[in-house]
Design an enzyme around this catalytic site. Sequence first.
Site, mmCIF file in Angstrom:
data_model
loop_
_atom_site.group_PDB
_atom_site.id
_atom_site.type_symbol
_atom_site.label_atom_id
_atom_site.label_comp_id
_atom_site.label_asym_id
_atom_site.label_seq_id
_atom_site.Cartn_x
_atom_site.Cartn_y
_atom_site.Cartn_z
ATOM 1 N N GLY A 15 51.012 49.872 26.705
ATOM 2 C CA GLY A 15 50.875 49.707 25.507
ATOM 3 C C GLY A 15 50.200 48.333 25.053
ATOM 4 N N CYS A 103 57.354 42.192 41.595
ATOM 5 C CA CYS A 103 57.276 43.033 40.853
ATOM 6 C C CYS A 103 56.032 43.708 41.174
ATOM 7 C CB CYS A 103 57.267 42.865 39.501
ATOM 8 S SG CYS A 103 56.930 44.171 38.252
ATOM 9 N N CYS A 200 58.474 39.925 33.788
ATOM 10 C CA CYS A 200 57.789 41.187 34.075
ATOM 11 C C CYS A 200 58.891 42.426 33.575
ATOM 12 C CB CYS A 200 57.596 41.180 35.380
ATOM 13 S SG CYS A 200 56.856 42.663 36.021
#
Length: 375
Positions: A15, A103, A200
Amino acid sequence: MVDNSKIRVVVGMSGGVDSSVAALLLKRQGYDVVGVFMKNWDDTNDDGVCTATEDYEDVKKVADKIGIPYYSINFEKEYWERVFQYFLKEYKAGRTPNPDIMCNTEIKFKSFLEYALDLDADYLAMGHYAKTMVDENGVTHMMRPKDGNKDQTYFLSQLTQDQIKRVMFPLQDLTKPEVRQIAEEAGLATAKKKDSTGICFIGERNFKHFLSEFLPAQGGDMVTPDGQVVGQHAGLMYYTIGQRQGLGLGSTKESTAPWFVVGKDLEKNQLIVEQGYDSPRLYADRLQASGMTFFTGNPDQDTEFKATAKFRYRQCDVGVRVKYHAASKTADVYFDEPARAVTPGQALVLYQGEECLGGGNIDAAFKDDKKLQLV
Ligand SMILES: Nc1ncnc2c1ncn2[C@@H]1O[C@H](COP(=O)(O)OP(=O)(O)OP(=O)(O)O)[C@@H](O)[C@H]1O
């Protein structure tokens, strides 16, 4: 023109503007592009706004605009178990971890990559600023991207050959301003969206408050290296080696210099502080790292080589000599010049010229063969 239409690429769409443009460029190159949004955290923020819902709305707008299908996938459980637990464990041990690296190795380029391959993807594409190059033997190398200011190779440094050979970074030869311009010209809804910040997937938080929800904070004494109590700390986990901000200590009779964190004594729950930026306690000439990973595969024999290194993200490269121990996947790294605040728990990342070789975790720092008592 090459026909890419039979090559399926799953794009990780956050996004944000970077991954929007990554998807757009691949679509323009004729690939069979699928956009996928990951939700990894129930991220209602301090103001009660769920940013993941808003971000997914942006993914939909962009995907519709460029004409690609999109999906959403939830890895909250994996993120909680494999990234967040590590993050808490490190803070508990007095270290400052780097959740972004974990991550990437555990979620974005493991669970998410596996999911993409299950969707019959040939490649996973991401909006990271990083570059890959395949040599004449078919081996993929990790390179610095065109935009040195946005270079994210530091956060990708613990990925393996098996992971990076399935990955595309469509922004590798673009700068951030160029990316924004492409987004604007294409009328993408995310063209002017501001860059994501914070941890994150967890995003921007009042960090002290956030961490205290998961780890009980135990206040204690701030002491000078010779044991004199000069103030109170709110909990050792809130402080990083080399930090100046937030200590709340003023000038003394002896000096007006600002105070810095130079160590932590976990047993006594004491934060060790000292006046002056250049405390010799903070300078190391060697470090030990474990969990070493090289993008082109780990050498199967002990090796020694010259490289440059980063010990934290926003730092200029330092010249080093690396002694790699193959059996234990550890390394001794000798610096050309003493380096400040080389912090256990942070990542070591190695480069040779434009190539990022890989990295590992910093376990300890030394000066003149004496271990620095940082944590
Ligand atoms: N929620 C998500 N779902 C899918 N992919 C994601 C998500 N978050 C990040 N990514 C992928 O990881 C890349 C790097 O993420 P990072 O958080 O560094 O964002 P960024 O550089 O600000 O990029 P963007 O502008 O696309 O948000 C993104 O460009 C995207 O490809």
